[in-house]
Design a protein around this motif. Sequence first.
Motif, short mmCIF file in Angstrom:
data_model
loop_
_atom_site.label_atom_id
_atom_site.label_comp_id
_atom_site.label_asym_id
_atom_site.label_seq_id
_atom_site.Cartn_x
_atom_site.Cartn_y
_atom_site.Cartn_z
N ASP A 1 0.83 -1.70 0.27
CA ASP A 1 0.28 -0.05 0.06
C ASP A 1 0.59 1.43 0.49
N HIS A 2 2.47 1.65 0.20
CA HIS A 2 2.95 2.47 -0.34
C HIS A 2 3.73 2.14 -1.60
N ARG A 3 3.09 3.41 -2.44
CA ARG A 3 3.71 3.41 -3.50
C ARG A 3 4.86 4.24 -3.69
N THR B 1 2.70 6.51 7.25
CA THR B 1 2.54 7.21 5.48
C THR B 1 4.42 6.96 4.89
N PHE B 2 4.82 7.45 5.41
CA PHE B 2 6.51 7.58 4.07
C PHE B 2 6.75 5.75 4.76
N LEU C 1 25.22 3.32 -9.32
CA LEU C 1 24.32 4.35 -9.04
C LEU C 1 24.15 3.96 -7.46
N ILE C 2 24.17 5.11 -7.16
CA ILE C 2 23.62 5.61 -5.32
C ILE C 2 22.16 6.38 -5.60
N ALA C 3 21.24 5.73 -5.12
CA ALA C 3 20.03 6.63 -4.90
C ALA C 3 18.74 6.32 -3.51
N THR C 4 17.83 6.69 -3.67
CA THR C 4 16.93 6.97 -2.50
C THR C 4 15.15 7.49 -3.42
N VAL C 5 14.91 6.22 -2.67
CA VAL C 5 13.68 6.11 -3.35
C VAL C 5 12.58 5.73 -1.82
N SER C 6 11.65 7.34 -2.35
CA SER C 6 10.56 7.28 -1.34
C SER C 6 9.07 6.66 -1.51
N PHE C 7 8.48 6.32 -0.80
CA PHE C 7 7.24 5.50 -0.89
C PHE C 7 6.23 6.16 -0.03
N GLN C 8 4.69 6.25 -0.62
CA GLN C 8 3.48 7.15 0.61
C GLN C 8 2.76 5.61 0.32
N GLN C 9 1.99 6.19 1.81
CA GLN C 9 0.58 5.77 1.75
C GLN C 9 -0.38 6.70 0.84
N ALA C 10 -1.04 6.16 -0.02
CA ALA C 10 -2.28 7.19 -0.47
C ALA C 10 -2.94 7.99 0.48
N GLU C 11 -3.07 9.45 -0.26
CA GLU C 11 -4.09 9.83 1.00
C GLU C 11 -4.63 11.58 0.09
N HIS C 12 -5.78 11.82 0.22
CA HIS C 12 -6.66 12.83 0.05
C HIS C 12 -6.03 13.91 0.30
N GLY C 13 -5.88 14.86 -0.41
CA GLY C 13 -6.39 16.34 0.63
C GLY C 13 -6.22 17.46 -0.68
#
Length: 297
Positions: free
Chosen positions: A63-65, A95-96, A111-123
């Motif tokens: 659920d975190h995309r 959430t993240f 490569l060095i990468a940072t990837v962030s994921f978030q749960q869907a929310e409305h606002g």
Amino acid sequence: MPLSPGTGASSSIDRPSVGGILDVCACGPDSFRGDSYTRARRVYGGQTLGQAMTAAGRTVHNDHRPHSLHGHFIHPGRSDVPVDYTVERIRDGETFSTRQVRGSQGDRIVLIATVSFQQAEHGLAHQDTTATPAPTPEALPRFEDSVSASDLGDARWLRRLLSTVGVEFRFPEEYPRLANRRGEPRPPVQRAWIRTCESLDDNPLTHAAGFAYCSDLFLLSAALPPHARHIDTPGMQLASLDHAVWLHAPFRADEWHLYEQHGYWMGNGRGISSGRLFDRDGILLASTMQEGLLRFR
């Protein structure tokens, strides 16, 4: 006269499988391996971005995309060696979730990468611009079918591009590189309808990583048109240094989207380009940024 199948039509060229590229295999806890699918000497940067996002996504809840990726290209990757990805679990919040990914070939960091994921929310939501109107992709020919042999000059660069990157692209306007090859400067803007050459599975992570793969295409070269130079100009040294992707809404990377690019600064041997991805209704779906080395040796 368009290019004939013998000189560069994509139907005669074996295109890379983006689905296969993104399907990294698990080698251990938070450890993955991605194969290289290219005939070029160096790995296409979008390949490592897409594989890093996939590897990171395999370690978070469904659920975190992914909503952002920030990558630094450390060394050029070799196309004859797989890339190993080690994922570090930086944070798992409600959430993240954040992951750091290190891609390497042996003891050489690619490569060095940072990837962030978030749960869907409305606002609150808005966007300040929409896409400039453009002909639909169906109304445009494939790029390789639209360019005369005289305008293209040497077709080897196009065959190399088509055999290296599994992305289909169609330009609403003349591709600035063609004008630059004729010695004509152009504004630092370019845009193309893009999609993966093959259909991908329905996993949202696959499509986020699929766009990360596509997002590296042409982006840095958008800084060159004002100088009437292109990436194959003799003596030109071009290399991506860092790359960022922000995903604003879910979408399918195997469907047509308009990718607008702006090379808004160049100096000190470097250039910076920004990109925006729109759907057919002009809705902004993703934003990108890339800095790279652009200098003459």
